[in-house]
Design a protein around this motif. Sequence first.
Motif, mmCIF file in Angstrom:
data_model
loop_
_atom_site.group_PDB
_atom_site.id
_atom_site.type_symbol
_atom_site.label_atom_id
_atom_site.label_comp_id
_atom_site.label_asym_id
_atom_site.label_seq_id
_atom_site.Cartn_x
_atom_site.Cartn_y
_atom_site.Cartn_z
ATOM 1 N N LEU A 132 0.844 -1.187 0.000
ATOM 2 C CA LEU A 132 0.000 0.000 0.000
ATOM 3 C C LEU A 132 0.886 1.246 0.000
ATOM 4 O O LEU A 132 1.998 1.242 0.548
ATOM 5 N N PHE A 133 0.381 2.316 -0.583
ATOM 6 C CA PHE A 133 1.169 3.533 -0.716
ATOM 7 C C PHE A 133 1.657 4.068 0.633
ATOM 8 O O PHE A 133 2.829 4.443 0.756
ATOM 9 N N PRO A 134 0.815 4.119 1.673
ATOM 10 C CA PRO A 134 1.314 4.591 2.976
ATOM 11 C C PRO A 134 2.461 3.749 3.503
ATOM 12 O O PRO A 134 3.376 4.278 4.153
ATOM 13 N N MET A 135 2.440 2.444 3.205
ATOM 14 C CA MET A 135 3.532 1.583 3.660
ATOM 15 C C MET A 135 4.819 1.890 2.906
ATOM 16 O O MET A 135 5.914 1.879 3.480
ATOM 17 N N ILE A 136 4.684 2.207 1.606
ATOM 18 C CA ILE A 136 5.860 2.573 0.817
ATOM 19 C C ILE A 136 6.500 3.844 1.362
ATOM 20 O O ILE A 136 7.723 3.932 1.525
ATOM 21 N N ILE A 137 5.662 4.835 1.655
ATOM 22 C CA ILE A 137 6.175 6.097 2.202
ATOM 23 C C ILE A 137 6.844 5.880 3.550
ATOM 24 O O ILE A 137 7.882 6.487 3.860
ATOM 25 N N GLU A 138 6.287 4.976 4.359
ATOM 26 C CA GLU A 138 6.891 4.660 5.655
ATOM 27 C C GLU A 138 8.276 4.064 5.471
ATOM 28 O O GLU A 138 9.225 4.421 6.187
ATOM 29 N N ILE A 139 8.417 3.164 4.502
ATOM 30 C CA ILE A 139 9.725 2.557 4.233
ATOM 31 C C ILE A 139 10.712 3.605 3.740
ATOM 32 O O ILE A 139 11.875 3.649 4.158
ATOM 33 N N LEU A 140 10.250 4.476 2.853
ATOM 34 C CA LEU A 140 11.127 5.509 2.315
ATOM 35 C C LEU A 140 11.656 6.448 3.400
ATOM 36 O O LEU A 140 12.770 6.959 3.306
ATOM 37 N N SER A 141 10.867 6.673 4.430
ATOM 38 C CA SER A 141 11.276 7.610 5.483
ATOM 39 C C SER A 141 12.478 7.130 6.278
ATOM 40 O O SER A 141 13.050 7.900 7.051
ATOM 41 N N TRP A 142 12.853 5.860 6.091
ATOM 42 C CA TRP A 142 14.013 5.322 6.801
ATOM 43 C C TRP A 142 15.280 5.342 5.946
ATOM 44 O O TRP A 142 16.353 4.999 6.435
ATOM 45 N N LEU A 143 15.162 5.736 4.688
ATOM 46 C CA LEU A 143 16.299 5.668 3.772
ATOM 47 C C LEU A 143 17.146 6.942 3.833
ATOM 48 O O LEU A 143 16.652 8.009 4.188
ATOM 49 N N PRO A 144 18.422 6.832 3.451
ATOM 50 C CA PRO A 144 19.289 8.028 3.444
ATOM 51 C C PRO A 144 18.877 9.008 2.352
ATOM 52 O O PRO A 144 18.183 8.644 1.390
ATOM 53 N N VAL A 145 19.326 10.250 2.488
ATOM 54 C CA VAL A 145 18.942 11.305 1.550
ATOM 55 C C VAL A 145 19.351 10.960 0.128
ATOM 56 O O VAL A 145 18.592 11.187 -0.823
ATOM 57 N N GLU A 146 20.546 10.403 -0.053
ATOM 58 C CA GLU A 146 21.032 10.090 -1.404
ATOM 59 C C GLU A 146 20.078 9.151 -2.132
ATOM 60 O O GLU A 146 19.797 9.331 -3.323
ATOM 61 N N SER A 147 19.559 8.142 -1.412
ATOM 62 C CA SER A 147 18.620 7.203 -2.034
ATOM 63 C C SER A 147 17.303 7.885 -2.366
ATOM 64 O O SER A 147 16.724 7.665 -3.440
ATOM 65 N N LEU A 148 16.826 8.746 -1.470
ATOM 66 C CA LEU A 148 15.549 9.421 -1.711
ATOM 67 C C LEU A 148 15.619 10.345 -2.917
ATOM 68 O O LEU A 148 14.656 10.464 -3.680
ATOM 69 N N LEU A 149 16.766 10.995 -3.112
ATOM 70 C CA LEU A 149 16.913 11.884 -4.267
ATOM 71 C C LEU A 149 16.819 11.095 -5.572
ATOM 72 O O LEU A 149 16.281 11.593 -6.570
ATOM 73 N N ARG A 150 17.329 9.857 -5.572
ATOM 74 C CA ARG A 150 17.216 9.019 -6.772
ATOM 75 C C ARG A 150 15.781 8.529 -6.967
ATOM 76 O O ARG A 150 15.270 8.501 -8.085
ATOM 77 N N PHE A 151 15.115 8.169 -5.871
ATOM 78 C CA PHE A 151 13.766 7.611 -5.959
ATOM 79 C C PHE A 151 12.718 8.657 -6.331
ATOM 80 O O PHE A 151 11.611 8.302 -6.745
ATOM 81 N N LYS A 152 13.046 9.948 -6.193
ATOM 82 C CA LYS A 152 12.074 10.976 -6.551
ATOM 83 C C LYS A 152 11.711 10.934 -8.033
ATOM 84 O O LYS A 152 10.633 11.382 -8.425
ATOM 85 N N SER A 153 12.603 10.394 -8.847
ATOM 86 C CA SER A 153 12.329 10.307 -10.281
ATOM 87 C C SER A 153 11.579 9.031 -10.660
ATOM 88 O O SER A 153 11.217 8.859 -11.824
ATOM 89 N N VAL A 154 11.351 8.151 -9.705
ATOM 90 C CA VAL A 154 10.664 6.883 -9.989
ATOM 91 C C VAL A 154 9.164 7.090 -10.156
ATOM 92 O O VAL A 154 8.536 6.543 -11.060
ATOM 93 N N ASN A 155 8.589 7.915 -9.280
ATOM 94 C CA ASN A 155 7.138 8.037 -9.247
ATOM 95 C C ASN A 155 6.775 9.453 -8.803
ATOM 96 O O ASN A 155 7.344 9.980 -7.849
#
Length: 360
Positions: free
Chosen positions: A16-39
Amino acid sequence: MDVSCYQRRPKEPKLLFPMIIEILSWLPVESLLRFKSVNKNWSSSMEEYSFISKHMNRTRPVRLKYRLTKQPGYIALGSEENYECMFIVAGLVLEKHSSSQVCRIRNPATHQVLYLPDAHVGVNLMVSTFNSSIGEVKLVASYRENNEVGFEVLTVGKDENWRPLKYPNQGLSNKQAKRRQFLLADKADARVCYCAETLTDGQDMYLEVHCLDLWSETFMTATLPGGVFSDLSKARIISWNQSIAVVDIIDEALHALVLEDFKEQKWSRYKNIVPVKFLKKTRFPEGGSIVPSSVDSDELRFVYNNGEIVLVYDMKMHKVKSFIRRRFDGEGWGNHRPSLMSFEGMRPEEEGASTSTTQE
């Protein structure tokens, strides 16, 4: 005829989308910057302050290289040669150009920068505070012009220019204000700005302490009770366990009167007296002076020659706890908690640097 092979396979479970966002909140900034282009939904969710705040509380500190500068209290982060770090708040760095008045807010993790509007000429102090509930950063700058003191405030990302604040003793002449001292102190989640003024009224001398509440942008004033110190020209204010105190060294002892409640102007009933005979036995380089700096729990700190040496005295054990000699222009590593904090007008560092050069 066997039709089992034509039966539909069960759908694989999806997160579920809320679960995905919860997982993302634990990742480092470098990974989040890459994932912003995914969706696009991921990207927009990461830009919401609720996510930024949650991530900021969960992210692990990273090691960041710094270089000590010749100006006391300032460092240069990373490979920055021309900018000195004044302070760090919410993963953001406030930096001042070493040879000009240009100041900027930089996020080392996202490599974004925001150049601030020019502050008043003669700025001698800048302080920040962060409202974690709404993600707002305010800056306050104090300046001196024609022997007068003034204050300005800026809400980062919202104000296009610095806004003047009304100072209690605005327009006071230097003949009345014999001495001024500024102090930054940590209190709860904010840094508080104090200004102490030793004033004259005819032949009498008295001391006022002004406290600036950055969020309401108002000053409160407390006056030191008369007769506490015989020579106010030597008295100074220091941070004292989440409060402030007026102190002076008299007959080899530190005398301190604590302002326990600023709003009620409640001072401690008696002075705190701490023997400091050890100062005479301690060898310091010639040409400087040692002054009390702060009290944290049972630790009394002294600084020599604007921070060249820091001495920590344990008031409970009655002994010197540490003696630290500061190296100028040295390098080291420190912990930095990265964040996704951003403000309107922030641009990539390379683009911001070219714009700044044009402005200069």
